[in-house]
Design a protein around this motif. Structure first.
Motif, mmCIF file in Angstrom:
data_model
loop_
_atom_site.group_PDB
_atom_site.id
_atom_site.type_symbol
_atom_site.label_atom_id
_atom_site.label_comp_id
_atom_site.label_asym_id
_atom_site.label_seq_id
_atom_site.Cartn_x
_atom_site.Cartn_y
_atom_site.Cartn_z
ATOM 1 N N SER A 1 36.854 28.840 39.666
ATOM 2 C CA SER A 1 37.520 30.078 40.106
ATOM 3 C C SER A 1 36.832 30.702 41.312
ATOM 4 C CB SER A 1 37.568 31.096 38.953
ATOM 5 O OG SER A 1 36.315 31.759 38.788
ATOM 6 N N SER A 2 35.575 30.291 41.559
ATOM 7 C CA SER A 2 34.782 30.947 42.607
ATOM 8 C C SER A 2 35.278 30.657 44.011
ATOM 9 C CB SER A 2 33.318 30.515 42.504
ATOM 10 O OG SER A 2 33.154 29.164 42.888
ATOM 11 N N ILE A 3 36.171 29.687 44.162
ATOM 12 C CA ILE A 3 36.666 29.386 45.500
ATOM 13 C C ILE A 3 38.070 29.954 45.701
ATOM 14 C CG2 ILE A 3 35.167 27.387 45.782
ATOM 15 C CD1 ILE A 3 38.860 27.022 44.953
ATOM 16 N N CYS A 4 38.473 30.852 44.806
ATOM 17 C CA CYS A 4 39.821 31.431 44.901
ATOM 18 C C CYS A 4 39.784 32.846 45.486
ATOM 19 C CB CYS A 4 40.474 31.490 43.528
ATOM 20 S SG CYS A 4 40.888 29.853 42.889
ATOM 21 N N LEU A 5 40.839 33.144 46.250
ATOM 22 C CA LEU A 5 41.060 34.490 46.781
ATOM 23 C C LEU A 5 41.823 35.349 45.781
ATOM 24 C CD1 LEU A 5 42.307 33.365 50.295
ATOM 25 C CD2 LEU A 5 40.058 34.306 49.741
ATOM 26 N N ARG A 6 42.649 34.679 44.986
ATOM 27 C CA ARG A 6 43.512 35.393 44.039
ATOM 28 C C ARG A 6 43.758 34.448 42.871
ATOM 29 N NH1 ARG A 6 48.558 34.746 45.903
ATOM 30 N NH2 ARG A 6 49.183 33.731 43.964
ATOM 31 N N ILE A 7 43.761 34.988 41.658
ATOM 32 C CA ILE A 7 44.062 34.142 40.494
ATOM 33 C C ILE A 7 45.123 34.821 39.651
ATOM 34 C CG2 ILE A 7 43.148 33.104 38.386
ATOM 35 C CD1 ILE A 7 40.549 32.655 39.760
ATOM 36 N N ALA B 1 36.466 32.715 50.441
ATOM 37 C CA ALA B 1 36.525 33.157 49.039
ATOM 38 C C ALA B 1 35.137 33.071 48.408
ATOM 39 C CB ALA B 1 37.515 32.307 48.247
ATOM 40 N N ASP C 1 45.497 31.453 44.661
ATOM 41 C CA ASP C 1 45.414 31.123 46.093
ATOM 42 C C ASP C 1 43.964 30.832 46.421
ATOM 43 O OD1 ASP C 1 45.897 30.759 48.764
ATOM 44 O OD2 ASP C 1 45.925 32.904 49.224
ATOM 45 N N PRO C 2 43.594 29.564 46.694
ATOM 46 C CA PRO C 2 44.449 28.395 46.523
ATOM 47 C C PRO C 2 44.584 28.012 45.050
ATOM 48 C CG PRO C 2 42.230 27.706 47.121
ATOM 49 C CD PRO C 2 42.221 29.219 47.121
ATOM 50 N N GLY D 1 38.602 28.397 50.898
ATOM 51 C CA GLY D 1 37.526 28.214 49.927
ATOM 52 C C GLY D 1 36.222 28.800 50.422
ATOM 53 N N LEU E 1 35.106 37.077 34.944
ATOM 54 C CA LEU E 1 36.035 37.389 36.035
ATOM 55 C C LEU E 1 36.418 38.864 36.100
ATOM 56 C CD1 LEU E 1 36.166 34.280 35.986
ATOM 57 C CD2 LEU E 1 38.600 34.454 36.490
ATOM 58 N N ASN F 1 33.226 36.156 46.788
ATOM 59 C CA ASN F 1 32.947 36.157 45.356
ATOM 60 C C ASN F 1 31.451 36.231 45.032
ATOM 61 O OD1 ASN F 1 35.628 36.182 44.430
ATOM 62 N ND2 ASN F 1 35.848 33.975 44.803
ATOM 63 N N ARG G 1 31.819 32.699 40.293
ATOM 64 C CA ARG G 1 33.087 33.036 39.646
ATOM 65 C C ARG G 1 33.913 33.937 40.555
ATOM 66 N NH1 ARG G 1 29.731 36.262 36.283
ATOM 67 N NH2 ARG G 1 28.523 34.358 36.257
ATOM 68 N N PHE G 2 35.211 33.911 40.347
ATOM 69 C CA PHE G 2 36.155 34.791 41.029
ATOM 70 C C PHE G 2 35.850 36.243 40.697
ATOM 71 C CE2 PHE G 2 40.317 37.037 40.628
ATOM 72 C CZ PHE G 2 40.645 37.069 41.975
#
Lengths: 336, 336
Positions: free
Chosen positions: A147-153, B304, A285-286, B301, A210, B308, B330-331
């Motif tokens: 999840s750490s490479i996401c802008l939005r989940i 983000a 995203d992504p 990525g 999160l 994050n 993590r996000f």
């Protein structure tokens, strides 16, 4: 050298002892505890087939008197079952790493227990960590890291498809293997068929890491009915019978599905073309679409995870910690 | 609220600004710095197309005077290029998160720089972290995390197959896209075709996390020759010409291959049936075979990952830290 004691010499404890004895320059094994009388008087060498003359003992006080830095507890699933072991270890000034599923995120099942042991550990300046493959890695730590490479989940979906073939009759019963569909439904209703233990812990780990508030968890347990004959050392299932349990847990926040965990466990899934593996999909995203095939073995992965946290637990903050609080986990290379 | 400044408003800086402005209740954006005169006098809103009237400025001192908790530096690749920016930020009492590839493990390229900035950060009680997708995640943090479930590791192999199509002429030149094979070989020889930056950092991260001593790194850069016509906005390659660079790095310990990183980068790999993705294979006990398809996008990525880490860097130990020292990434869910 890190002084380590092992509490529990079942399959998982035996595996961890092998890991420890592979690191003679890194770990000083100060003692091995087991409450079962039939294990006593035997050496670790006799127990796991190696060259170690430490006696397995029920006398935990004598082991804890040797002041281990870390006690690894591999005995039972529930907080109430391990409470005495954790308490004795913490009072002896040892950090604790355990594989009880409930210990991975004890807040999920018992907030009072968690507060009490958190305070006790802080008082003694030590840390208590629950880990393992599931909960502890596949359905929580790994999706958290991805999840750490996401802008939005929007939603996290994690699936573990595994093969129950290596397991014995106790697991077969708890998963309903060999029952009819009617017996399966009755077993779920009366609590004798439980499926997986750990969904509430994995959802709690993800949500807390999160910053999500999960206000509802809905579980389903459905029979996996085989269309072919399936046989293992401890089970024999005919077409039309139940060969496993498809257990799922959905975590919702204000009615919105945020975490979907799917864990179909069955014997010999390959006989119907089902490929085992660990799968993480993040819808956001992504997007993330990760597959680990075959699945990480539950046994080896669990005691490896315990062993590999041994060099990290000493620097953790005192109290109850989770895999999400710990540094990025990593293999501990033995000193040669 | 965490006070954050952004240094650099190229593609990566702009992406991070979007991430930050999505979190108005969590992050107070105190200023945006860019040394390019053509960026000045414009607001962030004009720069990235949103509703923010902060002016982009070259006057970093005025931004740092606002005492940001974190300065995110997204400007250049080399330690020498970012040194002044890091130094000014640290002296202003800010933590630094940067995407310079060399910052992911600065020990790999400049031990002296690392020691000087580690001391400076400790003196000011702040932390300096380099992150991104690669280095920082796919070819280092992710294989490190996967290694944690192993009892024994003989070798780690990590591969990232990506598509260069979104990139501009600078990247095409540095990867040799559009050259003949002869021109490619000459470009590698004279250093104008560099391939990937970050292999030494990823190998250093893995080795230090796992306790391996890597004493030799061997790199290869081979042309990827297309058999079909391939076209993008900034490149047009005919059959027989070079459409990308297959860059590899092998890390050895006393002659034994321990880490193998493979990074073929090309335009439009799908035209010859090449599927993009991130792949991790650990040869050990157990083996790990993980595939993430398609690959995690390098741009999104990367910013983000920077965003994050913002809520985590404040609790890091002072000095230079790496993604392997940090808690499980993590996000960061925006507060609503």
């Amino acid at each position: 050298m890190i002084k380590v004691a092992v509490w529990g010499t079942g399959m998982m404890g035996q595996g961890l002892l092998g890991y420890i004895l592979d690191r003679p320059k890194d770990i000083d094994l100060v003692g091995v505890i087991d409450r079962h009388p039939e294990k006593h008087g035997r050496t670790v060498g006799e127990t796991i087939g190696c060259d170690c003359d430490i006696q397995v003992t029920a006398d935990f006080a004598s082991v804890l008197a040797k002041k281990p830095d870390v006690v690894c507890i591999l005995t039972a699933s529930n907080l109430s079952e391990i409470a005495d072991q954790v308490e004795a270890s913490v009072k002896a000034g040892a950090n604790v790493i355990g594989i009880a599923e409930t210990l991975a995120y004890p807040q999920a099942s018992d907030a009072e227990w968690t507060a009490r042991f958190d305070a006790l550990a802080k008082q003694h300046g030590v840390s208590i960590l629950g880990t393992g493959i599931n909960p502890g890695f596949v359905l929580d730590a790994l999706p958290i890291a991805m999840s750490s490479i996401c802008l939005r989940i929007d939603r996290i979906e994690a699936t573990r498809v595994n093969d129950l073939a290596p397991f014995g009759p106790t697991v077969m019963e708890s998963q309903g293997v060999g029952t009819t569909v009617e017996q399966f439904e009755a077993g779920v209703a009366d609590g004798s068929i439980v499926g997986h233990i750990g969904f509430h812990e994995s959802i709690g780990l993800i949500a807390s890491a999160l910053g999500w508030e999960i206000d509802e968890i809905v579980e389903t347990r459905a029979p996996i009915v085989t269309t072919v004959e399936r046989q293992t050392a401890s089970a024999h299932v005919m077409p039309g019978e139940v060969c496993g349990c498809r257990h799922t847990a959905n975590g919702y926040s204000k009615g919105e599905l945020k975490i979907e965990l799917i864990h179909p466990q069955q014997i010999r899934p390959e006989l119907e073309g089902v490929e085992t593996g660990d799968y993480i999909n993040i819808i956001g995203d992504p997007n993330v679409s990760l597959a680990n095939r075959p699945e990480i073995p539950g046994g080896k992965g669990t005691y490896a995870s315990v062993g590999n946290y041994i060099p990290l637990i000493g620097a953790a903050k005192p109290g109850i910690v989770t895999v999400a609080d710990m540094p990025l986990p990593r293999f501990w290379s033995p000193t040669k």
